[in-house]
Write a protein that holds these residues in place. Structure first.
Motif, PDB file in Angstrom:
ATOM      1  N   UNK A 109       0.837  -1.200   0.000  1.00 31.15           N
ATOM      2  CA  UNK A 109       0.000   0.000   0.000  1.00 31.15           C
ATOM      3  C   UNK A 109       0.877   1.257   0.000  1.00 31.15           C
ATOM      4  N   UNK A 110       0.564   2.180  -0.870  1.00 31.17           N
ATOM      5  CA  UNK A 110       1.341   3.425  -1.046  1.00 31.17           C
ATOM      6  C   UNK A 110       2.775   3.154  -1.499  1.00 31.17           C
ATOM      7  N   UNK A 111       3.084   1.909  -1.809  1.00 29.42           N
ATOM      8  CA  UNK A 111       4.421   1.559  -2.278  1.00 29.42           C
ATOM      9  C   UNK A 111       5.489   1.538  -1.220  1.00 29.42           C
ATOM     10  N   UNK A 112       5.104   1.607   0.066  1.00 30.38           N
ATOM     11  CA  UNK A 112       6.084   1.779   1.131  1.00 30.38           C
ATOM     12  C   UNK A 112       6.489   0.443   1.770  1.00 30.38           C
ATOM     13  N   UNK A 113       7.808   0.250   1.900  1.00 29.11           N
ATOM     14  CA  UNK A 113       8.344  -0.935   2.585  1.00 29.11           C
ATOM     15  C   UNK A 113       9.728  -0.587   3.129  1.00 29.11           C
ATOM     16  N   UNK A 114      10.257  -1.463   3.964  1.00 34.97           N
ATOM     17  CA  UNK A 114      11.647  -1.329   4.415  1.00 34.97           C
ATOM     18  C   UNK A 114      12.281  -2.715   4.424  1.00 34.97           C
ATOM     19  N   UNK A 115      13.525  -2.790   4.888  1.00 37.99           N
ATOM     20  CA  UNK A 115      14.232  -4.067   4.869  1.00 37.99           C
ATOM     21  C   UNK A 115      13.528  -5.156   5.638  1.00 37.99           C
ATOM     22  N   UNK A 116      12.908  -4.793   6.755  1.00 35.58           N
ATOM     23  CA  UNK A 116      12.235  -5.785   7.592  1.00 35.58           C
ATOM     24  C   UNK A 116      10.996  -6.339   6.890  1.00 35.58           C
ATOM     25  N   UNK A 117      10.234  -5.455   6.278  1.00 37.83           N
ATOM     26  CA  UNK A 117       9.040  -5.889   5.546  1.00 37.83           C
ATOM     27  C   UNK A 117       9.438  -6.721   4.332  1.00 37.83           C
ATOM     28  N   UNK A 132      14.283   9.831   3.489  1.00 35.15           N
ATOM     29  CA  UNK A 132      14.950  11.103   3.232  1.00 35.15           C
ATOM     30  C   UNK A 132      14.998  11.898   4.536  1.00 35.15           C
ATOM     31  N   UNK A 133      15.937  12.827   4.617  1.00 33.57           N
ATOM     32  CA  UNK A 133      16.088  13.671   5.804  1.00 33.57           C
ATOM     33  C   UNK A 133      15.851  15.137   5.411  1.00 33.57           C
ATOM     34  N   UNK A 134      16.351  16.052   6.236  1.00 28.81           N
ATOM     35  CA  UNK A 134      16.239  17.475   5.909  1.00 28.81           C
ATOM     36  C   UNK A 134      17.361  17.926   4.974  1.00 28.81           C
ATOM     37  N   UNK A 135      18.107  16.940   4.423  1.00 32.20           N
ATOM     38  CA  UNK A 135      19.138  17.221   3.433  1.00 32.20           C
ATOM     39  C   UNK A 135      18.709  16.650   2.072  1.00 32.20           C
ATOM     40  N   UNK A 136      19.181  17.236   0.978  1.00 32.59           N
ATOM     41  CA  UNK A 136      18.828  16.691  -0.347  1.00 32.59           C
ATOM     42  C   UNK A 136      19.298  15.247  -0.500  1.00 32.59           C
ATOM     43  N   UNK A 137      18.485  14.421  -1.139  1.00 30.72           N
ATOM     44  CA  UNK A 137      18.866  13.025  -1.366  1.00 30.72           C
ATOM     45  C   UNK A 137      19.837  12.930  -2.538  1.00 30.72           C
ATOM     46  N   UNK A 138      20.572  11.840  -2.577  1.00 27.76           N
ATOM     47  CA  UNK A 138      21.413  11.527  -3.733  1.00 27.76           C
ATOM     48  C   UNK A 138      21.471  10.017  -3.882  1.00 27.76           C
ATOM     49  N   UNK A 139      21.795   9.598  -5.088  1.00 28.30           N
ATOM     50  CA  UNK A 139      21.895   8.160  -5.348  1.00 28.30           C
ATOM     51  C   UNK A 139      23.072   7.907  -6.272  1.00 28.30           C
ATOM     52  N   UNK A 140      23.834   6.871  -5.950  1.00 24.00           N
ATOM     53  CA  UNK A 140      24.981   6.489  -6.762  1.00 24.00           C
ATOM     54  C   UNK A 140      24.602   5.283  -7.616  1.00 24.00           C
ATOM     55  N   UNK A 169      17.319  20.201  -3.710  1.00 23.35           N
ATOM     56  CA  UNK A 169      16.924  20.613  -2.360  1.00 23.35           C
ATOM     57  C   UNK A 169      16.222  19.459  -1.653  1.00 23.35           C
ATOM     58  N   UNK A 170      16.001  19.564  -0.363  1.00 21.01           N
ATOM     59  CA  UNK A 170      15.355  18.463   0.374  1.00 21.01           C
ATOM     60  C   UNK A 170      13.915  18.233  -0.105  1.00 21.01           C
ATOM     61  N   UNK A 171      13.438  17.005   0.069  1.00 24.57           N
ATOM     62  CA  UNK A 171      12.028  16.710  -0.174  1.00 24.57           C
ATOM     63  C   UNK A 171      11.173  17.284   0.954  1.00 24.57           C
ATOM     64  N   UNK A 172       9.925  17.609   0.633  1.00 24.82           N
ATOM     65  CA  UNK A 172       8.954  17.889   1.668  1.00 24.82           C
ATOM     66  C   UNK A 172       8.453  16.586   2.265  1.00 24.82           C
ATOM     67  N   UNK A 173       7.616  16.674   3.281  1.00 22.38           N
ATOM     68  CA  UNK A 173       7.068  15.476   3.911  1.00 22.38           C
ATOM     69  C   UNK A 173       6.243  14.692   2.883  1.00 22.38           C
ATOM     70  N   UNK A 174       6.441  13.389   2.863  1.00 23.75           N
ATOM     71  CA  UNK A 174       5.754  12.520   1.910  1.00 23.75           C
ATOM     72  C   UNK A 174       6.763  11.671   1.158  1.00 23.75           C
ATOM     73  N   UNK A 175       6.389  11.217  -0.015  1.00 27.29           N
ATOM     74  CA  UNK A 175       7.268  10.386  -0.841  1.00 27.29           C
ATOM     75  C   UNK A 175       7.843  11.223  -1.976  1.00 27.29           C
ATOM     76  N   UNK A 224      12.509   5.638  -4.787  1.00 26.22           N
ATOM     77  CA  UNK A 224      11.599   6.408  -3.939  1.00 26.22           C
ATOM     78  C   UNK A 224      12.162   6.513  -2.526  1.00 26.22           C
ATOM     79  N   UNK A 225      12.018   7.694  -1.940  1.00 30.48           N
ATOM     80  CA  UNK A 225      12.352   7.910  -0.526  1.00 30.48           C
ATOM     81  C   UNK A 225      11.118   8.421   0.205  1.00 30.48           C
ATOM     82  N   UNK A 226      11.069   8.179   1.505  1.00 32.62           N
ATOM     83  CA  UNK A 226      10.002   8.696   2.365  1.00 32.62           C
ATOM     84  C   UNK A 226      10.592   9.786   3.257  1.00 32.62           C
TER      85      UNK A 226
END
Length: 354
Positions: free
Chosen positions: A193-201, A265-273, A312-318, A339-341
Motif C-alpha cells: 500500500x502506497x508503495x512503502x516498505x523497508x528491509x524488515x518488511x 529522506x532527511x532534511x538534506x537533499x537526497x542523492x543516489x549512486x 533541495x530536500x524533499x517535503x514530507x511525503x514520498x 523512492x524515498x520517504x
C-alpha cells in the motif's frame, strides 16, 4: 533435402533469431479505477482503458500472466517479444464493470491486488468473491494488498516495534489465507500500500516466497529486487497514450549496483549512486529528474559510476528520482526510479534501523 550439417546450421540460425526476438525484461502496467466518476489521480476512463488495450493488441504486444513471467525472469528464461503485464490495485468494483469486459474480449490475463477488509464487509464499491471467481475463468489472478491498506511503516500510538511487526505480519498472512479459502490458491504476490516498505518488511516477503511491488516506475528484469519490484502507473496524469507508448518501450537501466542511503529522506537533499555494467551506452544522454524539483545534478565519479543529487530536500511525503537514457538504437529508453520517504514526527514511522 538438407544435409545433416546444413540442417544444423539452419536450426542454429533459427535459434539465434528466436533469441534476438525474445525479451529479458517486463514492463508492468498499474491501474486502479476504471471509471469516469472516481478520483482522476487514480483513474482511467473506460474509453481510455479501451484505447490502451486496443493499442496493446494492435501494436503486437504479448500480454502475459504476471506471476509466470516473474518466475521466468528469475530463472533467466526469455519472455515473448513485446511482453507486458497488466495489474490493478484495490479491488474496485468498476474493474469488474468497466475493465474486465475489455480484457475478456481481448483474452488478456491480468492481476488484481486486493485489500480484503471492504471485500469482507461487502462494500458495494468493491469486488465480491463471486465476481473474482468469474474473472478467474477469463485470466484474472487475485493477489495480496493487505487487509486494511495501511501505511506499512507507520506504528500506531504507543505501539512497540514488535507489536507493529506482528500487526503487519497479520495484514499479510490473513489475506493469503482468505485467497486460499475463497479462490483455492494464492499467487504469492503483494503490492505494498502506497508503495512503502523497508528491509524488515521485504525480508518478511522473502521468507514467505512472496514477490512484492513498490510504486517506483521501471521495468522488471532478472537483476530486480523481487521484494520491491517496479511498475509503470497508467492512470491519471499517466493515462495519455503517448506516455504509455514511451513506457512500453522502456528497458531496465543496465546497473551493477545502486546506493540510495536507505528508505528515508532527511532534511538534506537526497542523492543516489549508480554503477553501470560494462558496455557502450549513451552516458552523455543520461538524465535524472527529481519529483517537483526538475533535473538532478549529475557528477561522474568514474567512467561507469554517477552520483545523482536532488537540488533541495524533499517535503514530507514520498519523493523520487527518475533516470532515463536512450539506448543505442534511439528507439528505447533505459529507465530507473528510486523512492524515498520524508516522514514527520507525528506520523509514527518506524526507524531506519527497525
Amino acid at each position: 533435402m538438407l544435409s545433416k550439417a546444413r540442417y544444423s546450421v539452419v536450426i542454429a540460425a533459427l535459434s539465434a533469431s528466436t533469441m534476438l526476438q525474445a525479451q529479458d525484461y517486463l514492463p508492468v502496467l498499474q491501474y486502479h479505477h476504471v471509471s469516469a466518476s472516481s478520483p482522476k489521480s487514480t483513474s482511467v476512463t473506460p474509453e481510455q482503458f479501451t484505447e490502451h488495450m486496443d493499442y496493446l493488441k494492435n501494436a503486437g504486444f504479448q500480454v502475459v500472466d504476471l506471476r509466470s513471467a516473474l518466475d521466468d525472469l528469475k530463472a533467466n528464461k526469455a519472455l515473448p517479444e513485446k511482453a507486458v503485464a497488466i495489474s490493478f490495485d484495490d479491488a474496485y468494483r468498476n474493474i469488474y464493470q468497466a475493465g474486465f469486459p475489455v480484457l475478456k474480449e481481448r483474452n488478456f490475463p491480468f492481476t488484481v491486488f486486493i485489500n480484503t477488509e471492504p471485500v469482507e464487509r461487502k462494500s458495494r464499491s468493491f469486488l465480491t468473491w463471486e465476481q473474482m471467481k468469474e474473472m478467474e475463468k477469463s485470466g484474472g489472478v487475485f493477489a495480496n494488498h493487505t487487509i486494511s491498506h495501511p501505511y506499512m511503516l507507520r506504528k500506531e500510538k504507543g505501539e512497540t516495534d514488535d507489536a507493529w511487526m506482528s500487526r503487519m505480519t497479520n495484514e499479510v498472512d490473513t489475506v493469503e489465507g482468505l485467497l486460499v479459502k475463497y479462490l483455492g490458491s494464492s499467487p504469492k504476490m503483494l503490492a505494498y500500500p502506497y508503495g512503502e516498505s523497508n528491509g524488515q518488511i521485504r525480508s518478511m516477503m522473502k521468507e514467505r516466497g512472496i514477490l512484492a511491488f513498490g510504486q517506483q516506475s521501471g521495468v522488471v528484469s532478472a537483476d530486480s529486487d523481487f521484494e520491491n519490484l517496479p511498475r509503470f502507473p497508467a492512470s491519471g496524469a499517466y493515462a495519455k497514450l503517448s506516455t504509455l507508448k514511451t513506457k512500453l518501450n522502456a528497458k531496465p537501466m543496465p546497473l551493477l549496483s545502486e546506493k540510495a542511503g536507505g528508505d528515508y529522506a532527511t532534511d538534506q537533499p537526497v542523492s543516489i549512486s549508480l554503477t553501470f555494467k560494462e558496455g557502450k551506452y549513451r552516458f552523455k544522454d543520461l538524465a535524472c529528474y527529481v519529483s517537483g524539483q526538475g533535473k538532478a545534478t549529475l557528477e561522474w565519479l568514474s567512467e561507469t559510476e554517477v552520483l545523482a543529487s536532488a537540488p533541495k530536500p524533499f517535503g514530507v511525503g514520498r519523493g523520487r528520482i527518475n533516470c532515463t537514457m536512450p539506448d543505442n538504437s534511439g528507439q528505447h529508453y533505459y529507465w530507473y526510479s528510486n523512492v524515498w520517504i520524508r516522514s514527520s514526527a507525528d506520523q509514527g514511522y518506524v526507524s531506519e534501523k527497525s
